[in-house]
Each structure stands twice: as C-alpha cells, then as structure tokens.
Design a protein around this motif. Structure first.
Motif, PDB file in Angstrom:
ATOM      1  N   ILE A 145      41.419  35.392  32.984  1.00 40.71           N
ATOM      2  CA  ILE A 145      41.140  34.920  34.340  1.00 40.71           C
ATOM      3  C   ILE A 145      39.856  35.556  34.875  1.00 40.71           C
ATOM      4  CG2 ILE A 145      43.470  34.311  35.082  1.00 40.71           C
ATOM      5  CD1 ILE A 145      43.708  37.138  36.203  1.00 40.71           C
ATOM      6  N   ALA A 150      38.300  37.156  43.382  1.00 36.61           N
ATOM      7  CA  ALA A 150      38.633  38.579  43.476  1.00 36.61           C
ATOM      8  C   ALA A 150      40.077  38.786  43.923  1.00 36.61           C
ATOM      9  CB  ALA A 150      37.672  39.268  44.448  1.00 36.61           C
ATOM     10  N   LEU A 151      40.571  37.855  44.747  1.00 37.96           N
ATOM     11  CA  LEU A 151      41.942  37.976  45.242  1.00 37.96           C
ATOM     12  C   LEU A 151      42.961  37.814  44.126  1.00 37.96           C
ATOM     13  CD1 LEU A 151      42.403  36.138  48.610  1.00 37.96           C
ATOM     14  CD2 LEU A 151      43.265  38.354  47.923  1.00 37.96           C
ATOM     15  N   LEU A 152      42.745  36.811  43.293  1.00 37.16           N
ATOM     16  CA  LEU A 152      43.643  36.579  42.159  1.00 37.16           C
ATOM     17  C   LEU A 152      43.665  37.812  41.268  1.00 37.16           C
ATOM     18  CD1 LEU A 152      45.327  34.588  40.408  1.00 37.16           C
ATOM     19  CD2 LEU A 152      43.215  34.082  39.217  1.00 37.16           C
ATOM     20  N   LEU A 154      43.069  40.797  42.095  1.00 36.04           N
ATOM     21  CA  LEU A 154      43.762  41.895  42.783  1.00 36.04           C
ATOM     22  C   LEU A 154      45.276  41.752  42.632  1.00 36.04           C
ATOM     23  CD1 LEU A 154      43.864  44.330  44.698  1.00 36.04           C
ATOM     24  CD2 LEU A 154      43.825  42.724  46.595  1.00 36.04           C
ATOM     25  N   ILE A 155      45.785  40.540  42.854  1.00 35.96           N
ATOM     26  CA  ILE A 155      47.235  40.331  42.737  1.00 35.96           C
ATOM     27  C   ILE A 155      47.687  40.687  41.326  1.00 35.96           C
ATOM     28  CG2 ILE A 155      49.092  38.653  42.930  1.00 35.96           C
ATOM     29  CD1 ILE A 155      47.281  37.047  44.790  1.00 35.96           C
ATOM     30  N   VAL A 156      46.923  40.225  40.335  1.00 42.64           N
ATOM     31  CA  VAL A 156      47.274  40.510  38.949  1.00 42.64           C
ATOM     32  C   VAL A 156      47.261  42.011  38.697  1.00 42.64           C
ATOM     33  CG1 VAL A 156      46.494  40.267  36.570  1.00 42.64           C
ATOM     34  CG2 VAL A 156      46.532  38.283  38.071  1.00 42.64           C
TER      35      VAL A 156
END
Lengths: 347, 583
Positions: A145, A150-152, A154-156
């Motif tokens: 990914i 950047a948000l994705l 971070l969640i990961v």
C-alpha cells in the motif's frame, strides 16, 4: 521541590530523553522516506531489550522465532508477487534477501547463546537479531500500500503494533526483564549522581545523530534517501528506487530501535508490550519536529524526558496522561506553522 | 435499500432471541452495543472523512459516568444516562473545538493522543476504581420491569440501534449529509458553496460522540461492571476496524460490528483447537493481520458491496415548485470591486495592484497568457486565498478577509479550473451541494425527515439547473463517470442552483466540443439577461470575444487593458503580451 531533587529529576529525564531521541530520529527517518508513521518502532526496541535479557540467561531469545516467522511470510509474499518471472527464478531471487539474510543472525545467536558470550557480543547479537524486523514488516505490510494515503498507512501502522504485541507475548511470554548495567562507573557532582548508563545513553544518542547527519549530508546513498523523502516521483525519474530507499530507511530504523532497546534494558524493566509507550513518547518528540526535522525531534525528545521525569515526581500515576495530553497542543502548534499535510485525495 | 429488505431485517431482529441460544443473545447484545459506536464512527470516518482512534475513550467516559453515579448515589440507570450523555458530549465538544481544525493524519494522531490520555486517566483515578474498575452497576429498569436479563435488554438495544440507523440514513440524504459527504476529499469545494467545514466536522463528531455515549451507557448496564480495558487504544482500533469493514453508511457500522464481533468469537473458539494451550496471544495477531489484509485488499467494506447487489432505485421526476429565488439588483448596479489587490507567494508577485469592477447584468472576461495570475485572482475574490494587500468589495461591503464560505453565502458562486466534483456521488447530488446555503433544514429536521417539501423543491431546482446545461438525462449517473467537459458543466449547474448574484467561471469551455460551447454561451447569455453578473476566465478567444461585454487583460499579475472586446484587442500592450514584441 529542592534544587537537589530538581537536579536528580533532570538527570533522570536526560537519560529517558536520550532514549526517546534515538527512537524519534528513527521515526523521522522512516516517515520522511516512506510517509509511514511507524508506530511499532517502540516494539522493536522492547524486543531488543528482551533479547539481551535472554542472552544474558544463555537462552536463545524469542526474537529468533519472531524473525523466522516474519522471514518465511515475507519470502512467500515476495515469491508470489514475482511468480510471473517463473517460480524457480522467483524463489531464487527472494531467498537471499528475505530468508537467508534474516536467518543469519538467528543462526549466530542459536550457536553462541548457550556458550554465554561476553557482554559486547551479547549486545551485538541482540541488535543483529532485531535488525531484520522492520524491513520484513515493510515488505509484508507497507509495500503493498506504498501509494496509499498517509492516513491509511497510519491506520495500518497502529494495527501492526497490536499484531506485534501479540507476537511479542507469544515469543517472549508475559514476564518482564531487566539486564545488568554495562558500566559500574558513576560521576558525582555534589548531591547529584550521574550513572555510567546515563552517560552511555547520551553518548550513543549524540553519536547516532551525528552519524545520521553525516550520512545524509555526505554519502550518496543518504542523498538518494533524502531525495525520495522530498519527491518520490522526482527521485524515481533520477534512477533512485523508492522501494530500496524505503528498505534502507527501515533497516537504519531497526538499528536505532535495537540500540535504544539495548540501552534501556538495564534501566527499566521491559515487558513484551512496553514498546507502545516508548514509541508513542518518542513520537510526541518527533511531532515537535513536524516529523521532518532531526534536530527538533532530538530536542523534543529531551523535552519529553524532562516533562515525564518532573510529572512523575508530582503525580506518578498521571505521567503518561500528561505526556499524551501534551501531544494535542503540540499538534495544534505544528499545524499553525502551516506545514500541514496535503488534503486527502478521494480514492 | 428497499422496504422489503428492511422489513425482513426487522422481523429477523425481533425474532432472534427466540431462535438462538442465550449465549448468542448476549453476543447480539454486544454487537448492538459496539454497533452504536461503529455506526457513529462509520459516519465520522466513512462519510465525513475524519479517522478517529478515540471513540472507545468517549464510550468509556459515558460508561464511567453512569457507573460512578449509579454506584455512588444509588440513582437508577436513566439518571445515569441523563448524566453520562451531557458529560460525554461536553468533553467531545471541547476536544472537537480544539482539534478538528487539524488536517489529515495530524487530526487522527490527535485522536490517538487524547484517546490514550483518557484511557490512562480511567486506570489512575481512585474514585473510578483505578485498574480494577467499578463493580455492582445496577441493571436498567423500565418502570417495574428490570432489564437485567440479557434477552430483555436486547430489545432496548435493538430499538436504539434501529433508531440510530434510521435517523442517520435520513440525515445521509439531507442537506447536512450531503455537505458532510462532500467534505471528504478536501474543504475547498464545500467552502465554495457556503458550508463551514469546521462546523460540519464538529456536527459529525458530536453525532458520533453521542452514539458512543449511548453505547458506553448500555455497556455499563449490560456488563454491570466497568474497567479501563474495554475503552483503551486497542478497542479504539477495533471500532475503527468495524467502521471500515462495514463501509461508509450507517448500516455499515452495524454490519462491521456484527462481522468483527462474530469473527473475534470464532477466533477465540477455533484458535485453541489449532494451537493447544497457546492460543490466547495469537488472537490479537490473527485479528490484526486480518485487518491489515482487509486494508490492503478491499477498502470499501461490506455495505457498499451489498448496496451494489441491490438495484439502484429509480427516482421519479420532481413536480414540486422550484426553490424561491432572491431578488436580483437592477442591471448595471455595481456588484464586485477589486481595489489595488495584490498577492505575493514568498518572493513571487502573482497579482500586482489589480483593480477592476463587475456590474450586475454583464459578462466580464478575465484573460491573459498562462501564469498571468487569473486563477489566483479568482482565489482572492472568492476567499480561497488570503490577500497580501488591497481590498475586495461586494455590493459595497468589504469581503476580503472573510472566510470563503461566508463570501459564498453572500451570493458569489464559482467553478474550478481543476474540476472539483465528488466522483462517487451522483450528478444530481453534486449539484444539490450547491444549494446548501439556500436550504434551511438543520440536523434534527434532516434526521426526522421534516425537510421533504424543501428537499423536493431543491430537487426540482437541481433538475432545472442540469437541464439548463443540457445534462438532465444524466442526473443519476455518478459524477466520476462523466467526460471532463460534462463535469465542467455540472460545476456550472452547481453554481446556478446557488441562486448567486455573481458567478466566477474558471475555464468553463475547456474540454467542450463546438456545439457544446455554443450551447454554453447561449446559457450564459440567458443568465446575463436575468441580471446575473458573470466573471469568466477562458482561453478560447472566439468564445470570449462573442460573449463578453468587457475584457480585463492581465499580464504578469498586473492589469494591462480594461474595456470592450474590440478596444482591448486593439491595445498594443495586449498584442505584445499575447504575440510577443511587435517589430
């Protein structure tokens, strides 16, 4: 609070701050090159500390199993993603970096651990054992990914921390560990005693920062990494492979995490899940530098160390609450400075 | 989603306690309790685009509030709710006011920070039982009936979940919901139609916090015990997983909660069979690994996938009267005035001491070579960019310095050079966003569907606006499916439905074929005849010359000509700017 107590607290805070500083520098390094906020960084530091403790007891550390698990998984993923080159070629290409290289320190540790090697060898082994973790996680988790927001990422990264904490419990067990101090020496100024360990930590932090500075300033590879950090596409057009740059950043990050873990091992009792708090506090420091500035991150880390030390004196129960609550004003201050991230693009 | 599916779901929900063993009724209770948080979070994350790791902590505040009140005073559960809900909302309001101006991942990080801080506080306050928590929380009573039995509590939970989904579904289709959906993907668009992005985010955040509070209250009286663990960072991530697995709709939150809770139960059941003795640490590993895989492979979630299986309902043409229009000023009265406006970016002067006027009932074309500062000028007069010097007046009132959404509400509509539509919303929804400032429906009226008359009128107006740009046939298509030229026309329709006094059009004809350009020119002339003012940036000279009453020519940020097309064209400096120095 008397000046003496203040001085003792300040020295305590300095040691903690230097540890956070090492981790914060690693966080900045990985973020700038890959845009991943690598939350599991502290976990790797904790694993290094636990590995050192196990080696002291002449046991093979649980890290061995962890690294081999990750290595096998990463090899499978790599082989599958390269299978259109033909299975044989894919396997031959994937084995050296993803299985053999990570297995090498494991083999060394397995051979040397029962012999009870001297302290410097134990330290080197503990660091070498955690070295492959971050690059392997990069291959397994983040590379698929890499182009996501950047948000994705971070969640990961947050989810990854919980996976690692679970693996940590499985491989290290619930017991905490603390190792023997490296140096017995201590310096006394009036009523304030500075332990050799604190000096060692501060020296290591300064050395690591200087080495990183020199790397980015003078080495061609360092400049390539800096280029990827500034402009991924532009760097690619100049013949730099962002994936390789990312792998190198993760490797350097692992090294920093290993060093800080080894340094903190004699100071604090470390549990399999101690890394979360370690990483997050370093992270508060890294945010102070906007996640891009090494000197500011190091300075922030010293600040967090002091704050934590003095907060612990006032109210030990709430020191963590205070440190995290501090992150909110820091974020607001950073966002006032205007270096806000690009708006999220609709997928 | 059609009525029959809902009826079936409702029947299954009502009958469930009679069909499954009591263990599963309790599990369903927890699905509902977690579902309330997840529904709020799906709303906040999926719809409004704010990723929060802190919802578990908000639920925790409500759970601790009700547990503390009921165990220390002996008051009942309903008093607990009356205390827990306002307390949670007050905390959320403060957190929202402080952090919701942050952008992107900084905002998410702040939720992680306050979530952790709150969770650690639970474990360290002696009055709240520190790490051991508070036991002996009383059950909820309905008059003489105690809901201590989990299958009785089930019906209360079912009612609350159904109400939450129903109300949010209504809100989703209302003015507020559209504004929130448009918020995802950047604030410039929503500001240009008069939506206050901060206010919209705060509303979404408070809705999610309210649902989290409800869930926390139910949790405390279902488990009859509170401790820090169910409200810590790990649970915060689990809620995020529920919301994302479920997908961006109110129903998605419940689906996600059911899926994740069921999966967890299954993992706890199955793992010990494969790993005798050592299953426990691997639960979280398997769980996190599955979440990561989901994020890598299929980010849309269950609800959109289910919705794609059902036929899209056809919407009948609206026969409601269109929205009332505002009175336009007399043609020729001064509308917009730029007075020595400058914009500097670091060392570069993009706009230099620019002054010009636009009167109602005229079309002014702003032209100039690439890089002359035309789009920057648009940004300055619509409030998207702050001025470095000078002033902008609209109807005699100074508007420079106002936020973009306030300028939009005064009657300035715009289109963008780089089209800003929401590709996954339908064309008509994209147009309806433009009517935001004209509509009055608030959050409550939208959730209760008290807005039907206004919504029908808005629909009529939107269809009329689409018909005006020749796109009436495509109103139900997704905006992202249209070719670029048509997308520009959707932006024009979105500007039209705002009922503005002035429309600023940034290259409206780019990407259009010749017949479409002629039709667009005809539409714009019609608007002029109605008394609107149009300010157009355009590169197609034939289009501009045939249309504009006046040209303002810019070069290197400064005005070099201002007058009727023929005169401006004859100006030597204009020729020089366009064709290079004359020999």
């Amino acid at each position: 609070m008397t000046p003496d107590i203040a001085a003792i607290l300040a020295v305590d805070g300095l040691g903690a701050g230097a540890i956070y500083g090492l981790i914060a520098i690693g966080l900045v390094l990985i973020f700038t090159v890959t845009r991943v906020i690598f939350v599991p960084f502290g976990d790797i530091a904790a694993f290094a500390a636990l590995s050192l403790a196990a080696l002291e007891e002449k046991r093979l550390p649980g890290t061995a199993g962890l690294v081999l698990t990750l290595a096998v998984a990463a090899t499978c993923v790599e082989v599958c993603s390269q299978r259109r080159r033909g299975w044989r070629r894919a396997i031959l290409r994937a084995l050296p970096p993803y299985l053999l290289a990570p297995a090498l320190p494991v083999a060394f540790a397995a051979a040397l651990a029962p012999l009870g090697p001297p302290a410097p060898v134990r330290v080197a082994l503990a660091i070498a054992l955690v070295l492959p973790i971050a690059p392997l996680l990069d291959r397994l988790v983040f590379r698929p990914i890499a182009e996501g927001g950047a948000l994705l990422l971070l969640i990961v990264a947050v989810a990854l921390h919980f996976a690692l904490a679970g693996l940590g419990l499985a491989f290290f067990g619930p017991e905490g560990a603390r190792t023997e101090p490296f140096l017995d020496l201590s310096l006394t100024f009036g009523d304030v005693t500075i332990s050799g360990q604190t000096l060692l930590i501060v020296a290591a932090a300064i050395l690591a920062s200087a080495a990183l500075y020199a790397f980015f300033r003078f080495a061609l590879l360092g400049k390539a990494l800096a280029a990827v950090a500034m402009n991924r596409t532009g760097a690619r057009l100049m013949g730099i492979r962002p994936q390789r740059a990312g792998a190198i950043a993760y490797l350097a990050g692992s090294l920093l995490a290993g060093v800080s873990g080894v340094l903190i091992a004699p100071v604090d009792t470390i549990f399999y899940d101690s890394g979360f708090l370690l990483g997050l506090k370093a992270f508060v420091a890294a945010i102070l530098g906007g996640l891009v500035s090494y000197p500011l991150a190091a300075l922030g880390a010293l600040l967090v160390g002091q704050l934590e030390s003095f907060a612990a004196f006032q109210s030990s129960a709430f020191k963590d609450v205070i440190v995290f609550a501090l992150l909110v004003p820091v974020l607001l201050w950073r966002s006032r400075l205007g270096d806000t991230p690009e708006e999220d693009v609709e997928e | 989603m059609n009525a029959r599916a809902y009826t079936l779901a409702a029947l299954a929900g009502l009958a469930a306690p009679f069909l499954v063993p009591s263990y599963y009724v309790t599990l369903l209770d927890y699905v509902g309790v977690y579902g309330l948080v997840a529904i709020g979070l799906a709303w906040l994350t999926g719809v409004a685009g704010v990723v929060s790791f802190g919802q578990a902590a908000l639920a925790g505040i409500a759970a601790y509030a009700t547990a503390w009140l009921t165990t220390s005073t002996g008051l009942g559960a309903w008093a607990g709710l009356a205390f827990a809900l306002p307390v949670t909302l007050a905390v959320a309001l403060v957190l929202g006011l402080v952090t919701l101006r942050l952008k992107g991942h900084l905002l998410s990080l702040s939720t992680l920070a306050w979530g952790l801080a709150i969770a650690y506080a639970f474990g360290n306050i002696d009055a709240l039982g520190s790490f051991t928590g508070l036991a002996g929380v009383p059950p909820i009573r309905l008059g003489p009936l105690s809901l201590g039995d989990n299958s009785r509590l089930y019906y209360l939970i079912l009612t609350l979940v159904a109400a939450a989904i129903g109300l949010l579904n209504n809100l989703f289709d209302s003015r507020t919901g559209r504004a929130l959906r448009a918020l995802r993907g950047g604030t410039q668009l929503v500001e240009s139609v008069g939506v206050d992005p901060f206010g919209a985010r705060l509303t979404a955040f408070l809705i999610a916090a309210g649902l989290a509070a409800l869930s926390g209250w139910l949790y405390a009286h279902l488990a009859r015990f509170v401790s820090p663990t169910p409200f810590d960072a790990r649970m915060g991530v689990e809620y995020l997983m529920m919301a994302m697995v479920g997908g961006a709709s109110p129903l998605g939150g419940l689906l996600g909660a059911a899926f994740v809770t069921g999966l967890k139960d299954a993992i706890q059941d199955l793992l010990p069979r494969f790993l005798p003795g050592g299953g426990a640490p691997f639960e979280i590993v398997v769980f996190s690994a599955l979440f990561i895989l989901f994020l890598q492979r299929a980010r849309d979630g269950l609800a959109p996938w289910l919705a794609s299986l059902l036929p899209r309902p056809a919407t009948p043409p609206s026969s409601a009267p269109p929205l009332p229009r505002r009175a336009l000023p007399a043609a020729g009265s001064p509308l917009l005035a730029l007075d020595h406006v400058s914009k500097r970016f670091a060392g570069l002067v993009a706009v230099n001491e620019l002054s010009f006027e636009v009167r109602s009932g005229e079309i002014v074309a702003l032209i100039g070579p690439n890089g002359a500062g035309k789009s920057t000028t648009f940004g300055l007069l619509t409030g998207a960019l702050p001025l470095s010097a000078g002033a902008v007046q609209f109807q005699g009132r100074k508007i420079s310095g106002l936020p973009a959404f306030r300028i939009a509400r005064l009657g300035v509509a715009r289109t963008f050079q780089h089209v800003r539509l929401r590709p996954r919303m339908s064309v008509i929804d994209n147009v309806l966003i433009g009517a935001h400032a004209r509509l009055k429906t608030g959050v409550l009226a939208g959730a209760l569907r008290l807005d039907r008359a206004e919504a029908a009128s808005a629909r009529s107006s939107a269809l009329a606006a689409l018909a005006r740009v020749g796109l009436a046939e495509r109103s139900e298509d997704l905006a992202g499916e249209l070719p670029l030229g048509a997308q520009r026309l959707v932006e024009v329709a979105r500007a039209l439905i705002a009922d503005p006094l002035l429309i600023a059009l940034d290259e409206p004809a780019a990407g259009l074929r010749r017949p479409e350009k002629l039709a667009l020119a005809e539409t714009l002339r019609g608007l002029r005849a109605e008394g609107l003012a149009l300010l157009v940036v355009e590169h197609d000279m034939a289009f501009v010359m045939s249309l504009a009453d006046r040209l303002v020519v810019m070069d290197f940020g400064a005005k070099i000509a201002d007058g009727p097309p023929a005169a401006a064209r004859a100006e030597p400096r204009v020729r020089e700017a366009y064709l290079g120095g004359a020999p």
